[in-house]
Design an enzyme around this catalytic site. Sequence first.
Site, PDB file in Angstrom:
ATOM      1  CB  SER A 104      79.621  13.740  56.361  1.00 24.11           C
ATOM      2  OG  SER A 104      79.434  12.434  56.888  1.00 24.11           O
ATOM      3  CE1 TYR A 164      73.965  14.735  54.615  1.00 21.20           C
ATOM      4  CE2 TYR A 164      75.612  13.053  55.091  1.00 21.20           C
ATOM      5  CZ  TYR A 164      74.987  14.240  55.410  1.00 21.20           C
ATOM      6  OH  TYR A 164      75.388  14.941  56.524  1.00 21.20           O
TER       7      TYR A 164
END
Length: 232
Positions: free
Chosen positions: A126, A139
């Site tokens: 990400s 996350y």
Amino acid sequence: MKVVVITGGKSGIGSATVDIFLNNNYQVVVLDKEEVGKSHPKLLYYNCDISDEHMVKNVFEEIYKKFCKIDVLINCAGIQILEEWHSISTVHWNKVIKNNLYGTFYCLNQATKYLNRGGAVVNVTSIHAKSPRINNYPYDISKAGIELLGKELAIELGRKGIRVNNVAPGCIDTPMNTDIDLTSQVIRDKIPIGRAGQPEEVAKVIYFLSTDSSSYIHGVTLTVDGGRNLIK
């Protein structure tokens, strides 16, 4: 025929990645906790919780017994739970870290036993592995760990002829982002290209990194975010 194993192939980027490999005549093996929801003669599904090390080990042994090889591994499975800092549940923290970081480690550890020279690994991380934000702590930390692990494995596996790369998506229109209005002006103003990305746009990059078209790309993280990282 080449064999690709894709974790998290049920929806979003994972599902789009399954499609692009099927369209290019790969034998596709999907590991997910839910049925893929599509049928194809070259698609094989295993119910697998990647946070369960024993289950992962058994599944990869079964895949190797069936096909006698694995050519490509795509680590796409990921979950997120948004919580404010002082409200973080250790149960939720452990669930996200266990699935995303440990699960990716388990799959890498097993798949690389069977990858031959010429094989490829692509990890989906990400942009927030490097760009901090709030309320998505486990996350983002798990993705940062995956990114570094991928680069370290690139050192380990490069001389064995196995390429390892990461893809870092930005704001992508996936089920994970259903609670966000991706068409809002606030979102669009933060993305120079002026819109959220589509899963297929990330899948194309994943596929590229898995093929000989990227034969001299190794140990990198390719950002797929429409320029989002340029605006702080």
